[in-house]
Design a protein around this motif. Structure first.
Motif, PDB file in Angstrom:
ATOM      1  N   LEU A 113       8.696  19.274   3.117  1.00 13.08           N
ATOM      2  CA  LEU A 113       9.898  19.363   3.941  1.00 13.08           C
ATOM      3  C   LEU A 113      10.113  20.799   4.431  1.00 13.08           C
ATOM      4  CD1 LEU A 113      12.390  18.022   5.166  1.00 13.08           C
ATOM      5  CD2 LEU A 113      13.556  18.366   2.969  1.00 13.08           C
ATOM      6  N   VAL A 114       9.972  21.776   3.541  1.00 10.87           N
ATOM      7  CA  VAL A 114      10.132  23.171   3.944  1.00 10.87           C
ATOM      8  C   VAL A 114       9.034  23.555   4.929  1.00 10.87           C
ATOM      9  CG1 VAL A 114      10.085  25.572   3.131  1.00 10.87           C
ATOM     10  CG2 VAL A 114      11.402  23.851   1.887  1.00 10.87           C
ATOM     11  N   LYS A 138       7.028  17.065 -10.315  1.00 14.85           N
ATOM     12  CA  LYS A 138       5.891  17.411  -9.456  1.00 14.85           C
ATOM     13  C   LYS A 138       5.967  16.719  -8.093  1.00 14.85           C
ATOM     14  CE  LYS A 138       2.428  18.945 -12.710  1.00 14.85           C
ATOM     15  NZ  LYS A 138       1.049  18.814 -13.164  1.00 14.85           N
ATOM     16  N   SER A 139       6.382  15.457  -8.066  1.00 10.33           N
ATOM     17  CA  SER A 139       6.471  14.787  -6.764  1.00 10.33           C
ATOM     18  C   SER A 139       7.658  15.318  -5.962  1.00 10.33           C
ATOM     19  CB  SER A 139       6.536  13.270  -6.923  1.00 10.33           C
ATOM     20  OG  SER A 139       7.574  12.885  -7.779  1.00 10.33           O
ATOM     21  N   TRP A 140       8.744  15.727  -6.642  1.00 15.65           N
ATOM     22  CA  TRP A 140       9.852  16.375  -5.937  1.00 15.65           C
ATOM     23  C   TRP A 140       9.384  17.705  -5.352  1.00 15.65           C
ATOM     24  CZ3 TRP A 140      11.949  21.174  -6.906  1.00 15.65           C
ATOM     25  CH2 TRP A 140      13.049  21.509  -6.118  1.00 15.65           C
ATOM     26  N   LEU A 141       8.589  18.467  -6.121  1.00 16.53           N
ATOM     27  CA  LEU A 141       8.053  19.737  -5.631  1.00 16.53           C
ATOM     28  C   LEU A 141       7.173  19.501  -4.404  1.00 16.53           C
ATOM     29  CD1 LEU A 141       7.813  22.794  -6.022  1.00 16.53           C
ATOM     30  CD2 LEU A 141       5.948  22.358  -7.642  1.00 16.53           C
ATOM     31  N   LEU A 142       6.389  18.427  -4.423  1.00 18.25           N
ATOM     32  CA  LEU A 142       5.562  18.073  -3.270  1.00 18.25           C
ATOM     33  C   LEU A 142       6.440  17.745  -2.062  1.00 18.25           C
ATOM     34  CD1 LEU A 142       2.796  17.390  -2.012  1.00 18.25           C
ATOM     35  CD2 LEU A 142       3.046  15.088  -2.990  1.00 18.25           C
ATOM     36  N   LYS A 184       0.802  -1.218   0.000  1.00 19.91           N
ATOM     37  CA  LYS A 184       0.000   0.000   0.000  1.00 19.91           C
ATOM     38  C   LYS A 184       0.837   1.272   0.000  1.00 19.91           C
ATOM     39  CE  LYS A 184      -4.070  -2.090   1.841  1.00 19.91           C
ATOM     40  NZ  LYS A 184      -5.250  -1.930   2.644  1.00 19.91           N
ATOM     41  N   GLY A 185       2.132   1.129   0.139  1.00 24.53           N
ATOM     42  CA  GLY A 185       3.001   2.301   0.119  1.00 24.53           C
ATOM     43  C   GLY A 185       3.809   2.417   1.397  1.00 24.53           C
ATOM     44  N   PHE A 186       4.408   3.572   1.560  1.00 24.74           N
ATOM     45  CA  PHE A 186       5.284   3.848   2.690  1.00 24.74           C
ATOM     46  C   PHE A 186       4.953   5.220   3.255  1.00 24.74           C
ATOM     47  CE2 PHE A 186       7.586   1.084  -0.180  1.00 24.74           C
ATOM     48  CZ  PHE A 186       8.229   0.187   0.653  1.00 24.74           C
ATOM     49  N   VAL A 187       5.508   5.495   4.395  1.00 21.98           N
ATOM     50  CA  VAL A 187       5.451   6.837   4.961  1.00 21.98           C
ATOM     51  C   VAL A 187       6.838   7.155   5.501  1.00 21.98           C
ATOM     52  CG1 VAL A 187       4.692   6.156   7.287  1.00 21.98           C
ATOM     53  CG2 VAL A 187       4.088   8.404   6.400  1.00 21.98           C
ATOM     54  N   ILE A 188       7.244   8.409   5.353  1.00 23.34           N
ATOM     55  CA  ILE A 188       8.450   8.852   6.030  1.00 23.34           C
ATOM     56  C   ILE A 188       8.029   9.832   7.118  1.00 23.34           C
ATOM     57  CG2 ILE A 188      10.023   8.471   4.101  1.00 23.34           C
ATOM     58  CD1 ILE A 188       9.994  11.416   3.510  1.00 23.34           C
ATOM     59  N   ASP A 189       8.781   9.839   8.184  1.00 18.87           N
ATOM     60  CA  ASP A 189       8.551  10.743   9.304  1.00 18.87           C
ATOM     61  C   ASP A 189       9.751  11.680   9.335  1.00 18.87           C
ATOM     62  OD1 ASP A 189       8.575  11.943  11.847  1.00 18.87           O
ATOM     63  OD2 ASP A 189       7.563  10.241  12.768  1.00 18.87           O
ATOM     64  N   PHE A 190       9.530  12.958   9.090  1.00 19.67           N
ATOM     65  CA  PHE A 190      10.636  13.897   8.991  1.00 19.67           C
ATOM     66  C   PHE A 190      11.481  13.974  10.258  1.00 19.67           C
ATOM     67  CE2 PHE A 190       7.937  16.053   5.614  1.00 19.67           C
ATOM     68  CZ  PHE A 190       8.711  15.600   4.563  1.00 19.67           C
ATOM     69  N   THR A 191      10.969  13.492  11.379  1.00 20.68           N
ATOM     70  CA  THR A 191      11.772  13.491  12.607  1.00 20.68           C
ATOM     71  C   THR A 191      12.795  12.365  12.618  1.00 20.68           C
ATOM     72  OG1 THR A 191      10.250  12.097  13.874  1.00 20.68           O
ATOM     73  CG2 THR A 191       9.859  14.480  13.940  1.00 20.68           C
ATOM     74  N   HIS A 192      12.779  11.475  11.620  1.00 20.86           N
ATOM     75  CA  HIS A 192      13.668  10.314  11.581  1.00 20.86           C
ATOM     76  C   HIS A 192      14.813  10.439  10.568  1.00 20.86           C
ATOM     77  CE1 HIS A 192      10.490   8.479  13.884  1.00 20.86           C
ATOM     78  NE2 HIS A 192      11.257   7.435  14.085  1.00 20.86           N
ATOM     79  N   SER A 193      15.216  11.640  10.231  1.00 25.11           N
ATOM     80  CA  SER A 193      16.321  11.745   9.278  1.00 25.11           C
ATOM     81  C   SER A 193      17.646  11.478   9.975  1.00 25.11           C
ATOM     82  CB  SER A 193      16.339  13.124   8.606  1.00 25.11           C
ATOM     83  OG  SER A 193      16.662  14.130   9.531  1.00 25.11           O
TER      84      SER A 193
END
Length: 187
Positions: free
Chosen positions: A175-176, A166-170, A136-145
């Motif tokens: 992230l910003v 477009k997905s890079w822009l997303l 079904k996909g993945f998720v990243i958590d920005f606190t885990h870099s």
């Protein structure tokens, strides 16, 4: 607002509302999910947003200042570091940022996936599957870099998917937005 006042809440640096509008525009039609990845020409360097195959553990510094790992092996990681830092020759050690892709459980309710695909969460970013898979996909958590040496990326990983513009822009907008939200220091 007097930002010199130590009790003042500091505002976002970027226009938080505009970032949210950009994100909503990109995902409103769901069209982006049909063109999320390039899956060819993956051997032409490393780029921000690339999905890498690299079975590894997630390191962190614990409350005692010791390096620990989360005892879960992650098979895929995304490059968060800027492409120009990966492309330039800089003195060693040259570090960049990566983040593990956490697989979504096969039994996750459709409503949760639908919510993730709106990208309203500041800390999480939904990553759809690439290629042929029933996952079904993945998720990243920005606190885990975490940081990684560029040479490790070059010598021990395989790029399996690359974001389209477009997905890079997303990704970039999310992230910003995560980094630029107001700091909440006096909440």
């Amino acid at each position: 607002m007097n930002i010199a006042d130590p009790k003042c809440r500091w505002p976002p640096v970027y226009d938080f509302e505009s970032l949210g509008e950009e994100i909503n525009t990109l995902v409103s039609t769901n069209e982006i999910f049909n063109i999320f990845f390039h899956i060819r020409n993956l051997d032409s360097g490393l780029y921000q947003g690339d999905i890498l195959k690299y079975p590894g553990l997630f390191p962190f510094i614990d409350n005692n200042g010791n390096i620990q790992v989360i005892e879960e092996n992650y098979d895929y990681w995304m490059i968060l570091g800027n492409t120009c830092d990966l492309d330039r020759e800089l003195p060693s050690p040259h570090l960049s940022h990566i983040i593990p892709l956490m697989p979504l459980d096969d039994n996750i309710p459709t409503s949760i996936i639908r919510d993730l695909r709106t990208y309203n969460s500041y800390k999480k970013f939904f990553v759809p599957m690439w290629g042929e898979s029933s996952r079904k996909g993945f998720v990243i958590d920005f606190t885990h870099s975490c940081s990684v040496e560029k040479e490790c990326l070059l010598n021990h990983t395989e790029t399996v998917a690359r974001l389209t513009f477009k997905s890079w822009l997303l990704l970039h907008s999310c992230l910003v937005r995560y980094l630029a939200r107001d700091d909440g220091r006096h909440d």
